[in-house]
Every structure is written in structure tokens, then in C-alpha cells.
Design a protein around this motif. Structure first.
Motif, short mmCIF file in Angstrom:
data_model
loop_
_atom_site.label_atom_id
_atom_site.label_comp_id
_atom_site.label_asym_id
_atom_site.label_seq_id
_atom_site.Cartn_x
_atom_site.Cartn_y
_atom_site.Cartn_z
N GLU A 79 0.85 -1.19 0.00
CA GLU A 79 0.00 0.00 0.00
C GLU A 79 0.88 1.24 0.00
OE1 GLU A 79 -2.57 0.24 3.44
OE2 GLU A 79 -2.92 -1.92 3.44
N ILE A 80 0.32 2.33 -0.47
CA ILE A 80 0.85 3.66 -0.21
C ILE A 80 -0.36 4.53 0.05
CG2 ILE A 80 1.03 4.28 -2.66
CD1 ILE A 80 3.52 6.00 -1.80
N LYS A 81 -0.37 5.16 1.22
CA LYS A 81 -1.57 5.91 1.59
C LYS A 81 -1.23 7.08 2.49
CE LYS A 81 -2.80 3.01 5.55
NZ LYS A 81 -3.84 2.12 6.08
N PRO A 82 -2.10 8.10 2.48
CA PRO A 82 -1.90 9.24 3.36
C PRO A 82 -1.95 8.81 4.83
CG PRO A 82 -3.59 9.72 1.72
CD PRO A 82 -3.29 8.25 1.64
N ASN A 83 -1.08 9.39 5.62
CA ASN A 83 -1.07 9.14 7.06
C ASN A 83 -0.92 10.49 7.74
OD1 ASN A 83 -0.12 8.75 9.76
ND2 ASN A 83 0.60 6.70 9.23
N GLN A 84 -1.98 10.97 8.35
CA GLN A 84 -1.96 12.30 8.97
C GLN A 84 -0.99 12.38 10.14
OE1 GLN A 84 -6.05 13.17 9.92
NE2 GLN A 84 -6.56 13.63 7.80
N ILE A 85 -0.78 11.28 10.82
CA ILE A 85 0.11 11.29 11.98
C ILE A 85 1.55 11.59 11.56
CG2 ILE A 85 1.07 9.91 13.86
CD1 ILE A 85 -1.71 8.49 13.95
N ARG A 121 3.79 11.91 -7.57
CA ARG A 121 4.55 13.17 -7.52
C ARG A 121 4.82 13.66 -6.09
NH1 ARG A 121 6.79 12.62 -11.99
NH2 ARG A 121 5.61 13.01 -13.86
N LEU A 122 5.04 12.70 -5.20
CA LEU A 122 5.37 13.05 -3.82
C LEU A 122 6.82 13.50 -3.74
CD1 LEU A 122 3.72 9.95 -2.09
CD2 LEU A 122 2.73 12.24 -2.39
N THR A 123 7.14 14.33 -2.77
CA THR A 123 8.52 14.75 -2.55
C THR A 123 9.18 13.95 -1.42
OG1 THR A 123 7.82 16.52 -1.07
CG2 THR A 123 8.14 17.08 -3.41
N GLU A 124 8.35 13.27 -0.63
CA GLU A 124 8.87 12.39 0.42
C GLU A 124 7.86 11.29 0.69
OE1 GLU A 124 9.75 15.27 3.40
OE2 GLU A 124 7.68 15.44 4.06
N VAL A 125 8.39 10.17 1.14
CA VAL A 125 7.57 9.00 1.46
C VAL A 125 8.01 8.51 2.83
CG1 VAL A 125 7.02 6.64 0.78
CG2 VAL A 125 7.34 8.39 -0.97
N TYR A 126 7.04 8.14 3.65
CA TYR A 126 7.31 7.71 5.01
C TYR A 126 7.10 6.20 5.18
CZ TYR A 126 7.27 12.60 6.35
OH TYR A 126 7.56 13.93 6.45
N ALA A 127 7.68 5.69 6.26
CA ALA A 127 7.43 4.32 6.72
C ALA A 127 7.40 4.38 8.23
CB ALA A 127 8.53 3.38 6.24
N THR A 128 6.54 3.59 8.83
CA THR A 128 6.52 3.46 10.29
C THR A 128 6.87 2.01 10.61
OG1 THR A 128 4.13 3.03 10.29
CG2 THR A 128 4.84 5.31 10.63
N VAL A 129 7.79 1.84 11.57
CA VAL A 129 8.34 0.51 11.83
C VAL A 129 8.50 0.29 13.33
CG1 VAL A 129 10.25 -1.08 11.32
CG2 VAL A 129 9.64 0.69 9.67
N VAL A 161 9.47 6.48 13.00
CA VAL A 161 9.00 7.12 11.77
C VAL A 161 10.25 7.38 10.92
CG1 VAL A 161 7.86 9.12 10.74
CG2 VAL A 161 7.04 8.19 12.94
N LEU A 162 10.23 6.90 9.69
CA LEU A 162 11.35 7.05 8.75
C LEU A 162 10.85 7.80 7.53
CD1 LEU A 162 12.52 3.33 8.87
CD2 LEU A 162 13.35 5.19 10.29
N VAL A 163 11.76 8.46 6.82
CA VAL A 163 11.39 9.17 5.60
C VAL A 163 12.45 8.95 4.53
CG1 VAL A 163 12.53 11.38 6.18
CG2 VAL A 163 10.53 11.38 4.66
N ARG A 164 11.99 8.95 3.30
CA ARG A 164 12.89 9.00 2.15
C ARG A 164 12.44 10.18 1.31
NH1 ARG A 164 14.19 4.36 -2.29
NH2 ARG A 164 15.01 5.73 -3.88
N ARG A 165 13.36 11.07 1.06
CA ARG A 165 13.05 12.27 0.29
C ARG A 165 13.47 12.08 -1.16
NH1 ARG A 165 14.36 13.84 5.41
NH2 ARG A 165 12.78 15.14 6.40
#
Length: 176
Positions: A79-85, A121-129, A161-165
Motif C-alpha cells: 500500500e501507499i496511503k496518506p497518514n496524517q500522523i 509526484r510526492l517529494t517524500e515518502v514515510y514508513a513506520t516501523v 518514523v522514517l522518511v525518504r526524500r
């Protein structure tokens, strides 16, 4: 409906109603579900979740959810989905234990990230682990994710919370 994505060894495509048993088996496997959401749910809850993919997620075009196949067999979920947190889009991926250890997780995560950057067209993508999920933390580190912060869960546990820009030149690959 999400677009079909192909990698060297995987096919990510929308679920079919015939995938219910494979989906439930994946989510009922505690080796997989211990790292997802609140852990293993009841079989009835997983069947209801599968149904909501069609009645809500696909019907309302809420976000992209895929069945992950290898050699025609269902081997995972993505999945890839919006996460407000976290304040952006989060990737979620799971592979059946039979698919572990062959680099498929890296291939899967990269496909989702590339979709986020190049299609959404996102500028960053997150992952929670979960901090104890060393395999996922190693995988994400290897494809360019960086630690951002910890967040406290309702049960008192901690999640990283991790991010890839996206690279400044607009490319999403590590080679950029």
C-alpha cells in the motif's frame, strides 16, 4: 483502482475477489502480522478488511493497495496511503515467509517508493516501523530511508518514523 506495477520479479496489481483466502492466510500468519498495525487480528476481521479493499478503498479510490505476486502466486501485500500522523504518504508492505530472504522486500519497497515519487509526484515518502523489526529497518535503511522521530502508540509502545526524500534532481533512485 491502482495501476499495475512490475519489477524484475514481482507483479503488483489490484486484488481479485479470488485472493481472499491468500490475503487472510498472509494476515493470519503471526510471523507477518506481528509487524502490521495492531498485530494479528481475528480471521473474521481480516476477511472484513479484505472486503473493505473493494467496497471502500477501490470503490472510493482512497489510496493504492496491491496484491503482490511472484510466478502468479500471491506472496504479499502493498500500500501507499496518506497518514496524517506522520504528515505524508506512508508505504506498507508485507511478504509471506516463503518469499523472505531473496531480496524481494527491497524490490517491493522500491517499487512502492518509485510509484510515490514518479506517479503520485510526492517529494517524500514515510514508513513506520516497530523498533524490534530489524529486517524492515535494515531494508529501509538500505534504500535510503532516514530516521525522523519516534511516536508513542496508544498501547504505550514506540514506533519509528522514517522518511525518504526525493532527490533534488527529481530522481528517486539511490544512484542519483
Amino acid at each position: 483502482m491502482p495501476p499495475t506495477l512490475r519489477t524484475e520479479r514481482l507483479l503488483l496489481e489490484p486484488y481479485h475477489s479470488e485472493d481472499e483466502e491468500g490475503f487472510v492466510a498472509l494476515f493470519q500468519d503471526t510471523r507477518v502480522s506481528q509487524w502490521m498495525g495492531d498485530g494479528t487480528a481475528s480471521e473474521a476481521s481480516d476477511r472484513a478488511l479484505f472486503g473493505r479493499i473493494f467496497t471502500k478503498v477501490y470503490a472510493q479510490d482512497l489510496f493504492d493497495v496491491w496484491a503482490v505476486r511472484r510466478h502468479g502466486l500471491l506472496v504479499g501485500h502493498a500500500e501507499i496511503k496518506p497518514n496524517q500522523i506522520v504528515g505524508g504518504h506512508e508505504i506498507i508492505y508485507a511478504l509471506a515467509p516463503t518469499a523472505w530472504g531473496a531480496g524481494l522486500g527491497t524490490e517491493l519497497a522500491e517499487a512502492i517508493v518509485d510509484h510515490g515519487f514518479n506517479t503520485l509526484r510526492l517529494t517524500e515518502v514515510y514508513a513506520t516501523v516497530d523498533p524490534a523489526n530489524e529486517a524492515s529497518l535494515t531494508l529501509l535503511d538500505g534504500i535510503g530511508f532516514e530516521y525522523v522521530r519516534d511516536m508513542k502508540e496508544d498501547d504505550g509502545s514506540t514506533t519509528h518514523v522514517l522518511v525518504r526524500r526525493r532527490a533534488a534532481n527529481g530522481k528517486s533512485s539511490l544512484a542519483s
